[in-house]
Scaffold this motif. Structure first.
Motif, PDB file in Angstrom:
ATOM      1  N   UNK A 378       0.841  -1.193   0.000  1.00 31.33           N
ATOM      2  CA  UNK A 378       0.000   0.000   0.000  1.00 31.33           C
ATOM      3  C   UNK A 378       0.875   1.243   0.000  1.00 31.33           C
ATOM      4  N   UNK A 379       0.448   2.251  -0.756  1.00 32.43           N
ATOM      5  CA  UNK A 379       1.158   3.526  -0.772  1.00 32.43           C
ATOM      6  C   UNK A 379       0.258   4.622  -0.214  1.00 32.43           C
ATOM      7  N   UNK A 380       0.817   5.455   0.658  1.00 31.83           N
ATOM      8  CA  UNK A 380       0.161   6.667   1.102  1.00 31.83           C
ATOM      9  C   UNK A 380       0.824   7.834   0.393  1.00 31.83           C
ATOM     10  N   UNK A 381       0.077   8.554  -0.433  1.00 31.94           N
ATOM     11  CA  UNK A 381       0.667   9.570  -1.308  1.00 31.94           C
ATOM     12  C   UNK A 381      -0.040  10.898  -1.092  1.00 31.94           C
ATOM     13  N   UNK A 382       0.753  11.961  -0.936  1.00 32.68           N
ATOM     14  CA  UNK A 382       0.173  13.253  -0.628  1.00 32.68           C
ATOM     15  C   UNK A 382       0.591  14.367  -1.554  1.00 32.68           C
ATOM     16  N   UNK A 383       1.710  15.008  -1.237  1.00 31.27           N
ATOM     17  CA  UNK A 383       2.094  16.267  -1.871  1.00 31.27           C
ATOM     18  C   UNK A 383       2.106  16.214  -3.388  1.00 31.27           C
ATOM     19  N   UNK A 384       2.858  15.275  -3.963  1.00 35.42           N
ATOM     20  CA  UNK A 384       2.994  15.229  -5.422  1.00 35.42           C
ATOM     21  C   UNK A 384       1.670  14.915  -6.105  1.00 35.42           C
ATOM     22  N   UNK A 385       0.796  14.236  -5.404  1.00 34.26           N
ATOM     23  CA  UNK A 385      -0.501  13.868  -5.964  1.00 34.26           C
ATOM     24  C   UNK A 385      -1.462  15.051  -5.992  1.00 34.26           C
ATOM     25  N   UNK A 386      -1.719  15.641  -4.831  1.00 38.52           N
ATOM     26  CA  UNK A 386      -2.791  16.645  -4.743  1.00 38.52           C
ATOM     27  C   UNK A 386      -2.371  18.012  -5.265  1.00 38.52           C
ATOM     28  N   UNK A 387      -1.074  18.338  -5.194  1.00 36.94           N
ATOM     29  CA  UNK A 387      -0.628  19.624  -5.743  1.00 36.94           C
ATOM     30  C   UNK A 387      -0.286  19.508  -7.219  1.00 36.94           C
ATOM     31  N   UNK A 388      -0.264  18.281  -7.736  1.00 34.74           N
ATOM     32  CA  UNK A 388       0.128  18.061  -9.138  1.00 34.74           C
ATOM     33  C   UNK A 388       1.434  18.796  -9.415  1.00 34.74           C
ATOM     34  N   UNK A 389       2.411  18.532  -8.540  1.00 33.60           N
ATOM     35  CA  UNK A 389       3.663  19.299  -8.572  1.00 33.60           C
ATOM     36  C   UNK A 389       4.361  19.226  -9.931  1.00 33.60           C
ATOM     37  N   UNK A 390       4.207  18.119 -10.619  1.00 36.94           N
ATOM     38  CA  UNK A 390       4.863  17.952 -11.919  1.00 36.94           C
ATOM     39  C   UNK A 390       4.300  18.912 -12.964  1.00 36.94           C
ATOM     40  N   UNK A 391       3.018  19.255 -12.843  1.00 36.06           N
ATOM     41  CA  UNK A 391       2.369  20.230 -13.719  1.00 36.06           C
ATOM     42  C   UNK A 391       1.155  20.788 -12.994  1.00 36.06           C
ATOM     43  N   UNK A 392       1.215  22.019 -12.523  1.00 37.27           N
ATOM     44  CA  UNK A 392       0.159  22.534 -11.645  1.00 37.27           C
ATOM     45  C   UNK A 392      -1.113  23.002 -12.333  1.00 37.27           C
ATOM     46  N   UNK A 393      -1.158  23.027 -13.670  1.00 39.00           N
ATOM     47  CA  UNK A 393      -2.377  23.474 -14.348  1.00 39.00           C
ATOM     48  C   UNK A 393      -2.535  22.720 -15.658  1.00 39.00           C
ATOM     49  N   UNK A 394      -3.790  22.410 -15.999  1.00 41.51           N
ATOM     50  CA  UNK A 394      -4.068  21.705 -17.252  1.00 41.51           C
ATOM     51  C   UNK A 394      -4.188  22.671 -18.421  1.00 41.51           C
ATOM     52  N   UNK A 395      -4.725  23.830 -18.197  1.00 37.13           N
ATOM     53  CA  UNK A 395      -4.856  24.801 -19.286  1.00 37.13           C
ATOM     54  C   UNK A 395      -6.111  24.618 -20.118  1.00 37.13           C
TER      55      UNK A 395
END
Length: 547
Positions: A378-395
């Protein structure tokens, strides 16, 4: 939604209302009205230009909230008074009367179903209605669709990277962009493929399974067994009979230390006491965090001792969580320890205890762990998931494509920003193997392609890119969802949307979904739409002069 008194027609967030818009939408609406355009029938398309996260697919989400916005579209007396205070004093009173009388009854909304895989340039939503009113909807609709689609797509990518057999938990509330961002993240990450959330309010509102145990701070509040006030625990088989559980734990600790020699007797006494205290609070849900002091020398033996003591009383521990260090190595060592304990003390289920990993995990971490080999369940995932740090907006954008039956086109030196004009139909064509071949846009009056009949599909802007396609199946992606102030189809549950996401993803070939160098999916136009687009382009483009 859970039955908590929250109306299914009410936006999840109370601030989603008519004034949730940009001022320039209001000033345009007033100018339309003042210039006699209030009865013009306009069509806007909602679409995006590029898939996020260097991938080749996007999941459409947010439709349910858009429909709730339209159902509740109303300018209150308070709204009108505020608009009067911010617009110029010579703004005509009749405009405010016009707004006060406006609602969603004149609006039509066509949309792709929520949870569907979509691609650039496709009209996800088609909004039709009186020009000033549908103009005012631009900002709130984009706000409701942009992040929802982005984070759902992010969650779906995490699911693909982790694998179908792993459990994924969203732990992002503390890092989300405010409470509304946290709630939206929990909702749409679940839709995208996660199994649960740590967010209690999201669990209540959206009926999402909630998960959570304890943090490092809990461990650190204990210094030794003398801190324990509660010492007894009832037997599962005889609830009326209690046992001195602390003594049982101490007995098993000696046995575990002899078995797991890696500890060298260095296990922290405060951690041992904390595990005992927590297990007595939740004897049937005991899952412990191991890395407060040392995972292998302290956390593992302390946990095993308490878990074996629980077993003696008839309880079964759930497992452990690690939140730092080399996750692949540690998980494998922990699994080896569980297997050794299982064999040494003849406790078969112990070998399969759950191993949870957290620690700022991103998509690349999941892919790397799979390459290394690990024992994480099981993985508990937070920051990178909910902030979409890799790309913060879809446009996602909202562009006018037709007014009073006449198509409109936006031109640009950047071809990617040229719009596809007019009212359109959107279809998905499938091959004999059941996988999607391409998506096809047609002019609104064109016939839908027929199964087993050849249809010419063209790239919208590159003349040489074209192909004849003989579809084995044709799916019309857009449906009428809102008309005359009413939703035309029952809103699906969040679980239904989640299921649709996975079904829609399975219709894509794996090479479209892979993380490294995915194959672009084809979005085409019919020959009629191609000719119409380019004729309109030439009609509207200025002719240069050289001298």
């Amino acid at each position: 939604m859970a039955s908590d008194g929250h109306s299914e027609s009410t936006p999840t967030n109370g601030v989603v209302q008519s004034l949730l818009t940009d001022l320039y939408e209001v000033t345009m609406a007033y100018s339309y009205w003042k210039n006699g355009k209030q009865n013009c029938h306009a069509i806007f398309d909602v679409f995006f230009r590029k898939n996020p996260f260097e991938g080749e697919f996007t999941i459409f989400a947010g439709l349910g909230e858009v429909l709730k916005l339209l159902q509740n579209l109303k300018y209150t007396k308070s709204d009108i008074e505020y608009l009067k205070s911010i617009l110029p004093t010579d703004t005509e009173e009749d405009f405010f009367n016009y707004l006060a009388e406006s609602d969603g009854r004149g609006i039509k909304l066509y949309s792709v179903e929520e949870g569907t895989v979509v691609f650039p340039k496709e009209p996800l939503l088609r909004v039709e209605g009186p020009l000033p009113i549908v103009q005012l909807l631009e900002t709130p609709i984009l706000n409701l669709v942009n992040y929802a689609s982005l984070v759902t797509t992010n969650a779906a990518r995490f699911r693909i990277a982790a694998g179908e057999d792993k459990k994924l938990l969203e732990f992002g509330l503390r890092r989300a962009q405010g409470p509304d961002g946290g709630l939206s993240a929990s909702k749409y990450c679940y839709a995208g493929g996660f199994d649960g959330t740590s967010n209690v309010l999201a669990g209540k509102l959206f009926d999402i399974p909630v998960s959570g145990t304890h943090a490092h701070s809990y461990i650190m509040t204990y210094t030794g067994l003398s801190d324990l006030v509660l010492r007894t625990l009832p037997l599962i088989s005889k609830p009326e009979e209690t046992v001195d559980f602390v003594t049982v734990c101490e007995k098993w600790k000696q046995k575990v230390f002899c078995c797991l020699t890696i500890s060298n007797g260095q296990a922290n006494e405060g951690e041992f006491a904390a595990f005992i205290a927590y297990s007595m609070s939740f004897p049937e849900r005991f899952l412990a965090l191991l890395d407060t002091y040392d995972v292998l020398k302290s956390g593992l033996p302390n946990f095993c001792a308490v878990a074996l003591a629980l077993n003696e009383l008839g309880y079964k521990a759930i497992g452990i969580r690690i939140d730092s260090g080399d996750l692949a190595y540690l998980s494998n060592e922990i699994r080896a320890g569980f297997q050794l304990i299982s064999k040494e003390f003849d406790v078969p289920w112990f070998a399969d205890l759950t191993i949870v990993a957290s620690n700022d995990i991103d998509e690349e971490t999941l892919l790397s762990l799979n390459q290394q080999g690990h024992s994480i369940d099981t993985y508990g995932i937070g920051t990178h998931l909910v902030t979409c740090r890799k790309q913060p907006s879809l446009g996602v954008v909202y562009k006018l494509v037709q007014v009073d039956g006449l198509a409109r086109i936006k031109l640009s030196h950047d071809v990617a920003k040229v719009t596809i004009p007019g009212q359109k139909l959107l279809c998905r064509l499938f091959g004999k193997d059941g996988h999607a071949l391409l998506d096809l846009m047609l002019k609104g009056e064109e016939q839908i392609p027929e199964v087993n009949q050849r249809v010419l599909c063209r790239h919208p802007f590159e003349e040489s890119k074209r192909a004849n396609v003989v579809p084995a199946q044709v799916e019309v992606l857009q449906k009428l969802f809102f008309e005359d102030g009413k939703v035309c189809h029952p809103l699906p549950s969040l679980k239904d949307i989640k299921e649709r996401v996975q079904t829609s993803l399975k219709s894509l070939r794996n090479d479209h979904k892979r993380a490294l160098n995915p194959t672009p999916y084809k979005v085409s136009v019919s020959n009629n739409l191609y000719q119409f687009l380019h004729d309109l382009w030439l009609d509207n483009a200025p002719i240069g002069e050289l001298s």
